[in-house]
Design an enzyme around this catalytic site. Structure first.
Site, PDB file in Angstrom:
ATOM      1  N   LYS A  25       6.770  33.972  40.769  1.00  0.00           N
ATOM      2  CA  LYS A  25       6.587  35.355  41.234  1.00  0.00           C
ATOM      3  C   LYS A  25       5.582  35.415  42.388  1.00  0.00           C
ATOM      4  O   LYS A  25       5.844  36.046  43.408  1.00  0.00           O
ATOM      5  CB  LYS A  25       6.126  36.223  40.047  1.00  0.00           C
ATOM      6  N   SER A  26       4.444  34.755  42.230  1.00  0.00           N
ATOM      7  CA  SER A  26       3.417  34.808  43.280  1.00  0.00           C
ATOM      8  C   SER A  26       3.953  34.250  44.596  1.00  0.00           C
ATOM      9  O   SER A  26       3.719  34.802  45.671  1.00  0.00           O
ATOM     10  CB  SER A  26       2.199  33.974  42.866  1.00  0.00           C
ATOM     11  N   ARG A  55      -4.502  51.013  37.514  1.00  0.00           N
ATOM     12  CA  ARG A  55      -5.140  49.728  37.854  1.00  0.00           C
ATOM     13  C   ARG A  55      -6.112  49.880  39.028  1.00  0.00           C
ATOM     14  O   ARG A  55      -5.844  50.637  39.959  1.00  0.00           O
ATOM     15  CB  ARG A  55      -4.058  48.671  38.141  1.00  0.00           C
ATOM     16  N   ASP A  71      -2.381  34.806  33.159  1.00  0.00           N
ATOM     17  CA  ASP A  71      -1.140  35.498  32.787  1.00  0.00           C
ATOM     18  C   ASP A  71      -0.513  34.912  31.517  1.00  0.00           C
ATOM     19  O   ASP A  71       0.408  35.504  30.949  1.00  0.00           O
ATOM     20  CB  ASP A  71      -0.129  35.416  33.940  1.00  0.00           C
ATOM     21  N   LYS A 106      -4.656  44.428  33.623  1.00  0.00           N
ATOM     22  CA  LYS A 106      -3.325  43.936  34.042  1.00  0.00           C
ATOM     23  C   LYS A 106      -2.318  45.074  33.833  1.00  0.00           C
ATOM     24  O   LYS A 106      -2.711  46.230  33.694  1.00  0.00           O
ATOM     25  CB  LYS A 106      -2.970  42.685  33.233  1.00  0.00           C
ATOM     26  N   ARG A 108      -4.109  43.934  28.134  1.00  0.00           N
ATOM     27  CA  ARG A 108      -3.417  42.852  27.402  1.00  0.00           C
ATOM     28  C   ARG A 108      -4.217  42.325  26.221  1.00  0.00           C
ATOM     29  O   ARG A 108      -3.637  41.644  25.358  1.00  0.00           O
ATOM     30  CB  ARG A 108      -3.030  41.720  28.361  1.00  0.00           C
ATOM     31  N   ARG A 112       5.036  40.571  30.060  1.00  0.00           N
ATOM     32  CA  ARG A 112       4.501  39.405  29.341  1.00  0.00           C
ATOM     33  C   ARG A 112       4.231  39.722  27.866  1.00  0.00           C
ATOM     34  O   ARG A 112       4.297  38.819  27.032  1.00  0.00           O
ATOM     35  CB  ARG A 112       3.258  38.873  30.045  1.00  0.00           C
TER      36      ARG A 112
HETATM   37  C1  S3P Z   1      -1.410  37.075  41.268  1.00  0.00           C
HETATM   38  C2  S3P Z   1      -2.731  37.020  40.928  1.00  0.00           C
HETATM   39  C3  S3P Z   1      -3.245  37.329  39.574  1.00  0.00           C
HETATM   40  C4  S3P Z   1      -2.125  37.331  38.548  1.00  0.00           C
HETATM   41  C5  S3P Z   1      -0.900  38.063  39.018  1.00  0.00           C
HETATM   42  C6  S3P Z   1      -0.358  37.435  40.292  1.00  0.00           C
HETATM   43  C7  S3P Z   1      -1.025  36.753  42.659  1.00  0.00           C
HETATM   44  O1  S3P Z   1      -3.829  38.611  39.585  1.00  0.00           O
HETATM   45  O2  S3P Z   1      -2.584  37.872  37.324  1.00  0.00           O
HETATM   46  O3  S3P Z   1       0.123  38.047  38.037  1.00  0.00           O
HETATM   47  O4  S3P Z   1       0.181  36.536  42.913  1.00  0.00           O
HETATM   48  O5  S3P Z   1      -1.910  36.707  43.524  1.00  0.00           O
HETATM   49  P1  S3P Z   1      -5.373  38.853  40.008  1.00  0.00           P
HETATM   50  O6  S3P Z   1      -5.523  38.541  41.443  1.00  0.00           O
HETATM   51  O7  S3P Z   1      -5.620  40.302  39.699  1.00  0.00           O
HETATM   52  O8  S3P Z   1      -6.178  37.954  39.120  1.00  0.00           O
END
Ligand code: S3P
Length: 426
Positions: free
Chosen positions: A20-21, A121, A314, A341, A345, A387
């Protein structure tokens, strides 16, 4: 409703959808690069589709040329144009926080919003440093929450110590920094995922890492290139825990991203006694990739805290499921970020697991789980959080009578085809 029955065993070789990232970043970087970027292995989950939609509204031509393939026609930073309507990121925190960094450098006005969960958020973590750089932002509670309005342009580089280890904050500031005058440096309490740094490098941008943090010089241009997205280790984690807790199981997950800033789950499950074999197979666009084989194992409780937390943030809901099946106490600390999140969570994981008879105590920054508990099946709720929904489905594999998950559609955010993968494992 999603129904997960108790299973005798899980066996086979599967793959999981794209990371995803990395998928978000491939769209965003392709959108501001010079030239055509082809993306393969893209995650067609709801969050990444929101990113595509937002960048189309910003004037970028993005074509879906296959179920997981995209063509993105980048025309550089100036290829982004003022949208004539509000940008909606849906449920996606990564879309909004990274995109704000890009928009803060653009000389036009944008309004961004998202769903109810996004509305709760914190956005001040990116708004405050972007204001220091010179962007004009407004919104509810002094721009702490969506909807947000951004008027960008005229940025100056800053040196910023982030109070949280967050790749979204770091990436947002680096993307703004590339459009700013001078150097932008970000330091964080412990290292968060570095996909932005790796992919920027692959797009021809110089990113400097030093003990003082990560920094970029403004005025750099991204050059388009093809991106092959590895499988998401966060999605693989559900299969890994499933195989560890279901007797007689052996599951191989192919082509999973093994970036060391994401592999905390492998370290902790191994420390719990899990039989996990990792076979590296190569590097895709600067990201290490490999196959992971997991076999049923007798697990023991462990302490999870400190620098590993951002490396598995995550995965904590499904790690808690594993802890209910481990002998002894598992203590998770330093994870207060879980409260902000898609849902809180800590509260959701503890509450849903207790419905099945697990012994889980919530703390201010984590959970204490006493194992091993024989879980009793019940009806659980995703609370609209992908999740949480998947973690409870995995608990169903060992719960007497199985588990029914309400609001399972949330799972499509990151793991379309989740149920189908489990039915392929005999
Ligand atoms: C992500 C960073 C994380 C993660 C999220 C995806 C990203 O969040 O929890 O699912 O793609 O940069 P945070 O930057 O808030 O820790």
């Amino acid at each position: 409703m999603l129904r997960m029955e108790k299973r005798d065993k899980l066996r086979g070789t599967v793959s999981v959808p794209g990371d995803k990232s990395i998928s978000h970043r491939a769209v965003m970087f392709g959108a501001v690069a010079q030239g055509m970027t082809q993306v393969d292995g893209f995650l067609p989950g709801a969050d990444c589709l929101s990113t595509i939609q937002c960048f189309r509204q910003l004037g970028v031509n993005i074509q879906r040329v296959g179920p997981t393939s995209l063509h993105i026609e980048g025309r550089g930073w100036d290829g982004l144009t003022e949208p004539d309507t509000v940008l909606d990121v849906g449920n996606s925190g990564t879309t909004i926080r990274l995109m704000m960094g890009l928009l803060a450098g653009r000389p036009f006005h944008t309004i961004v919003t998202g769903d109810e969960s996004i509305g709760r958020r914190p956005m001040d973590r990116v708004v405050q440093p972007l204001r220091l750089m010179g962007a004009t932002l407004d919104g509810r509670s002094d721009a702490s929450f969506t909807p947000l309005s951004i008027r960008g342009g005229g940025l100056k580089g800053i040196s910023y110590q982030s109070p949280v280890a967050s790749a979204q904050v770091k990436s947002c500031l680096l993307l703004a920094g590339l459009q700013a005058e001078g150097r932008t440096q970000v330091k964080e309490p412990s290292p968060s995922r570095d996909h932005t740094e790796r992919m920027l490098n692959a797009f021809g941008v110089k990113v400097d890492q030093s003990p003082d943090g990560v920094s970029v010089e403004g005025g750099q241009v991204l050059q388009a290139r093809d991106v092959q997205v590895p499988g998401d280790i966060s999605s693989a984690a559900f299969l890994m825990v499933a195989a560890l807790i279901t007797p007689d199981s052996c599951v191989t997950i192919q082509h999973v991203g093994l970036n060391p800033t994401r592999t905390g789950i492998l370290d902790i499950l191994t420390k719990m006694g899990g039989d996990i074999q990792v076979a590296p197979t190569g590097e895709w666009c600067g990201e290490p990739v490999g196959d992971i084989t997991v076999s049923y194992s007798a697990l023991k409780g462990v302490e999870v805290s400190g620098e590993v937390i951002p490396r598995l943030i995550d995965e904590i809901p499904v790690l808690a499921v594993a802890a209910t099946q481990a002998e002894g106490r598992t203590v998770i600390r330093d994870a207060a970020e879980l409260k902000v999140k898609e849902t809180d969570r800590i509260a959701m994981t503890a509450g849903e697991l207790r419905k099945l008879g697990a012994q889980v105590e919530e703390t201010d920054d984590g959970m204490i789980i006493e194992g091993k508990t024989a879980l009793i099946g019940d009806q659980c709720d995703s609370h609209g959080d992908h999740r949480i929904g998947m973690a409870m489905a995995v608990a169903g594999l060992v719960a007497k009578g199985g588990v029914t998950v309400e609001r399972p559609e949330a799972i499509d955010v990151s793991f379309p085809g989740f149920e189908a993968v489990f039915s392929r494992l005999s």
